[in-house]
Design a protein around this motif. Structure first.
Motif, PDB file in Angstrom:
ATOM      1  N   LEU A  42       0.767  -1.422   0.003  1.00 52.76           N
ATOM      2  CA  LEU A  42      -0.024  -0.119  -0.005  1.00 52.76           C
ATOM      3  C   LEU A  42       0.762   1.441  -0.018  1.00 52.76           C
ATOM      4  O   LEU A  42       1.977   1.187   0.662  1.00 52.76           O
ATOM      5  CB  LEU A  42      -0.864  -0.013   1.295  1.00 52.76           C
ATOM      6  CG  LEU A  42      -1.833  -1.315   1.413  1.00 52.76           C
ATOM      7  CD1 LEU A  42      -2.469  -1.018   2.784  1.00 52.76           C
ATOM      8  CD2 LEU A  42      -2.976  -1.235   0.265  1.00 52.76           C
TER       9      LEU A  42
ATOM     10  N   ASP B  14      -3.078   5.378   0.299  1.00 53.69           N
ATOM     11  CA  ASP B  14      -3.845   4.326   0.851  1.00 53.69           C
ATOM     12  C   ASP B  14      -3.994   4.414   2.251  1.00 53.69           C
ATOM     13  O   ASP B  14      -3.984   3.334   3.123  1.00 53.69           O
ATOM     14  CB  ASP B  14      -3.530   3.056   0.539  1.00 53.69           C
ATOM     15  CG  ASP B  14      -3.351   2.837  -1.002  1.00 53.69           C
ATOM     16  OD1 ASP B  14      -4.364   3.116  -1.711  1.00 53.69           O
ATOM     17  OD2 ASP B  14      -2.250   2.219  -1.550  1.00 53.69           O
TER      18      ASP B  14
ATOM     19  N   ALA C 136      -6.233   5.094   4.922  1.00 54.81           N
ATOM     20  CA  ALA C 136      -7.208   4.515   5.487  1.00 54.81           C
ATOM     21  C   ALA C 136      -7.115   2.908   5.577  1.00 54.81           C
ATOM     22  O   ALA C 136      -7.322   2.327   6.647  1.00 54.81           O
ATOM     23  CB  ALA C 136      -8.674   4.789   4.795  1.00 54.81           C
ATOM     24  N   GLU C 137      -6.695   2.490   4.368  1.00 59.06           N
ATOM     25  CA  GLU C 137      -6.449   0.801   4.480  1.00 59.06           C
ATOM     26  C   GLU C 137      -5.318   0.762   5.379  1.00 59.06           C
ATOM     27  O   GLU C 137      -5.230  -0.432   5.981  1.00 59.06           O
ATOM     28  CB  GLU C 137      -6.335   0.343   3.063  1.00 59.06           C
ATOM     29  CG  GLU C 137      -6.167  -1.133   2.944  1.00 59.06           C
ATOM     30  CD  GLU C 137      -7.188  -1.993   3.323  1.00 59.06           C
ATOM     31  OE1 GLU C 137      -7.128  -2.997   3.861  1.00 59.06           O
ATOM     32  OE2 GLU C 137      -8.478  -1.241   3.560  1.00 59.06           O
ATOM     33  N   LEU C 138      -4.342   1.512   5.301  1.00 65.87           N
ATOM     34  CA  LEU C 138      -3.016   1.118   5.997  1.00 65.87           C
ATOM     35  C   LEU C 138      -3.482   1.243   7.586  1.00 65.87           C
ATOM     36  O   LEU C 138      -2.936   0.417   8.564  1.00 65.87           O
ATOM     37  CB  LEU C 138      -2.031   2.210   5.818  1.00 65.87           C
ATOM     38  CG  LEU C 138      -0.515   2.063   6.044  1.00 65.87           C
ATOM     39  CD1 LEU C 138       0.186   0.966   5.205  1.00 65.87           C
ATOM     40  CD2 LEU C 138       0.143   3.324   5.768  1.00 65.87           C
ATOM     41  N   ARG C 139      -3.961   2.047   8.028  1.00 64.70           N
ATOM     42  CA  ARG C 139      -4.552   2.143   9.414  1.00 64.70           C
ATOM     43  C   ARG C 139      -5.098   0.899   9.852  1.00 64.70           C
ATOM     44  O   ARG C 139      -5.250   0.747  11.192  1.00 64.70           O
ATOM     45  CB  ARG C 139      -5.182   3.423   9.768  1.00 64.70           C
ATOM     46  CG  ARG C 139      -4.451   4.461   9.608  1.00 64.70           C
ATOM     47  CD  ARG C 139      -5.364   5.855   9.468  1.00 64.70           C
ATOM     48  NE  ARG C 139      -4.637   7.218   9.368  1.00 64.70           N
ATOM     49  CZ  ARG C 139      -5.008   8.153   9.101  1.00 64.70           C
ATOM     50  NH1 ARG C 139      -6.394   8.481   8.777  1.00 64.70           N
ATOM     51  NH2 ARG C 139      -4.237   9.162   9.052  1.00 64.70           N
ATOM     52  N   GLN C 140      -5.799   0.009   9.233  1.00 63.71           N
ATOM     53  CA  GLN C 140      -6.456  -1.005   9.460  1.00 63.71           C
ATOM     54  C   GLN C 140      -5.273  -2.215   9.636  1.00 63.71           C
ATOM     55  O   GLN C 140      -5.763  -3.373  10.117  1.00 63.71           O
ATOM     56  CB  GLN C 140      -7.625  -1.481   8.421  1.00 63.71           C
ATOM     57  CG  GLN C 140      -8.760  -0.808   8.351  1.00 63.71           C
ATOM     58  CD  GLN C 140      -9.553  -0.756   9.565  1.00 63.71           C
ATOM     59  OE1 GLN C 140      -9.800  -1.858  10.059  1.00 63.71           O
ATOM     60  NE2 GLN C 140     -10.307   0.366  10.057  1.00 63.71           N
ATOM     61  N   ARG C 141      -4.260  -2.132   8.862  1.00 66.65           N
ATOM     62  CA  ARG C 141      -3.252  -3.171   8.967  1.00 66.65           C
ATOM     63  C   ARG C 141      -2.122  -3.023   9.823  1.00 66.65           C
ATOM     64  O   ARG C 141      -0.980  -3.742   9.567  1.00 66.65           O
ATOM     65  CB  ARG C 141      -3.096  -3.623   7.510  1.00 66.65           C
ATOM     66  CG  ARG C 141      -4.375  -4.022   6.654  1.00 66.65           C
ATOM     67  CD  ARG C 141      -4.422  -4.151   5.274  1.00 66.65           C
ATOM     68  NE  ARG C 141      -3.284  -5.408   4.984  1.00 66.65           N
ATOM     69  CZ  ARG C 141      -2.772  -5.789   3.851  1.00 66.65           C
ATOM     70  NH1 ARG C 141      -3.006  -5.036   2.732  1.00 66.65           N
ATOM     71  NH2 ARG C 141      -1.987  -6.805   3.504  1.00 66.65           N
TER      72      ARG C 141
ATOM     73  N   TYR D 222     -11.424  -1.101  14.284  1.00 62.03           N
ATOM     74  CA  TYR D 222     -10.850  -2.042  13.318  1.00 62.03           C
ATOM     75  C   TYR D 222     -12.035  -2.916  12.756  1.00 62.03           C
ATOM     76  O   TYR D 222     -13.079  -3.158  13.556  1.00 62.03           O
ATOM     77  CB  TYR D 222      -9.901  -2.462  14.053  1.00 62.03           C
ATOM     78  CG  TYR D 222      -8.714  -1.479  14.101  1.00 62.03           C
ATOM     79  CD1 TYR D 222      -7.969  -1.125  13.388  1.00 62.03           C
ATOM     80  CD2 TYR D 222      -8.541  -1.255  15.693  1.00 62.03           C
ATOM     81  CE1 TYR D 222      -6.846  -0.340  13.814  1.00 62.03           C
ATOM     82  CE2 TYR D 222      -7.554  -0.296  15.979  1.00 62.03           C
ATOM     83  CZ  TYR D 222      -6.524   0.095  14.878  1.00 62.03           C
ATOM     84  OH  TYR D 222      -5.788   0.915  15.498  1.00 62.03           O
ATOM     85  N   ARG D 223     -11.733  -3.256  11.534  1.00 64.16           N
ATOM     86  CA  ARG D 223     -12.892  -4.268  11.046  1.00 64.16           C
ATOM     87  C   ARG D 223     -12.473  -5.631  11.619  1.00 64.16           C
ATOM     88  O   ARG D 223     -13.437  -6.453  11.856  1.00 64.16           O
ATOM     89  CB  ARG D 223     -12.267  -4.317   9.414  1.00 64.16           C
ATOM     90  CG  ARG D 223     -12.653  -3.407   8.547  1.00 64.16           C
ATOM     91  CD  ARG D 223     -12.567  -3.698   7.408  1.00 64.16           C
ATOM     92  NE  ARG D 223     -11.360  -4.178   6.727  1.00 64.16           N
ATOM     93  CZ  ARG D 223     -10.321  -3.321   6.177  1.00 64.16           C
ATOM     94  NH1 ARG D 223     -10.504  -2.096   5.873  1.00 64.16           N
ATOM     95  NH2 ARG D 223      -9.154  -3.966   5.772  1.00 64.16           N
TER      96      ARG D 223
END
Length: 301
Positions: A65, A70, A72-77, A104-105
């Motif tokens: 990423l 990216d 927003a997606e980075l903060r999830q991972r 978090y998801r």
């Protein structure tokens, strides 16, 4: 493919250049250290990697990423333990984990995290009643609550007493054992030497070297000093002529042998053949501190 790839990163604040053409990669499953004195650009570098700051030039890729595009997606991972962070005094440990897990998801099981980090008995304890060591444990828990693939831990043990620091080191190793890639930012050389698979030495915003701790020490061709009290007289001329021995000095009843490479094995084998016991044997050799000084011309601290 590296988990993290930083290429030609550059960041300024007004006239001050904080990060100047920094490049490195981090492999999956390793503990990668970023070391350097305060103000070297370590935190700015990782904040660009995390997507918390926008670099002026260069690229940061994390898990494939783009750190800018990216975020927003980075903060999830990616889990982040910031250099300076504080929770509301009355917020309880369990409440903090529940709050953060809602971001978090796929959050981790809070109870499992409490157990992993030794905080189960502190579930109902307000933040301001935790010791410094337990506050750091909670900080790690909050960085892991999103089940990250990468965790960035910035100056994790600053201000902790020696025992709390060592306990925290054990936790970092436990985090890696869970399959998390760890980026550890520190100015404690002992910490980096103990934990890190590889280290980037950063000074004045630039990367001075990237290598294993042992590799960094080897680069400076460091000497070692072998000190002992022989149980019987030793021929100093014979000792001086041994391979890898550079110098032999007598200080009262103690001999000091300066050497390199396999000098320790050479000297101890020489003494054993002559049935001489090396009493009070001590070996002083270069460590990461010495390598840092040699690479940057500066002392840490």
């Amino acid at each position: 493919m590296p988990v993290i790839e930083v290429q030609h990163l550059h960041k300024t604040y007004g006239e001050k250049v904080a990060v100047d053409d920094v490049s490195f990669t981090v492999e999956r499953g390793e503990i990668f250290g970023i070391v350097g004195p305060n103000g070297a650009g370590k935190t700015t570098t990782v904040e660009c990697v995390e997507g918390l700051r926008v670099p002026d030039a260069g690229t940061c890729s994390v898990l494939g990423l783009d750190s800018r595009r990216d975020r927003a997606e980075l903060r999830q991972r990616v889990g982040v333990q910031l250099q300076e962070s504080r929770l509301p005094d009355r917020l309880r440990v369990g409440e903090a984990l529940e709050l953060y897990s809602s971001f978090y998801r796929k959050p981790a099981d809070p109870e499992r995290l409490l157990g992993l980090l030794g905080l189960t008995d502190q579930r109902a304890t307000p933040y301001n009643k935790l010791s410094g060591g337990r506050q750091q444990r909670l900080s790690i828990a909050l960085a892991l609550v999103g089940s990250p693939e990468v965790a960035v831990l910035d100056e994790l043990t600053t201000g902790l007493d020696p025992q709390a620091r060592r306990d925290t080191w054990d936790l970092v190793e436990a985090v890696r054992a869970e399959g998390v890639t760890v980026v550890l930012v520190t100015h404690f050389m002992e910490e980096a030497e103990r934990l890190c698979d590889r280290i980037a030495v950063i000074d004045a915003g630039r990367v001075a070297a990237v290598d294993t701790p042992a590799g960094l020490v080897r680069r400076i061709g460091a000497e070692q000093r072998i000190r002992f009290r022989p149980s019987a007289p030793v021929d100093l001329g014979e000792l001086s002529g041994l391979p890898d021995v550079l110098e032999v000095e007598r200080h009262g009843s103690q001999l000091v042998v300066t050497g390199r490479g396999a000098a320790l094995q050479t000297v101890t084998s020489f003494l054993a053949r002559r049935q001489v016991i090396a009493g009070d044997l001590r070996v002083d050799q270069a460590g990461l501190d010495d390598a840092f000084v040699a690479l940057t011309g500066k002392k840490m601290g």
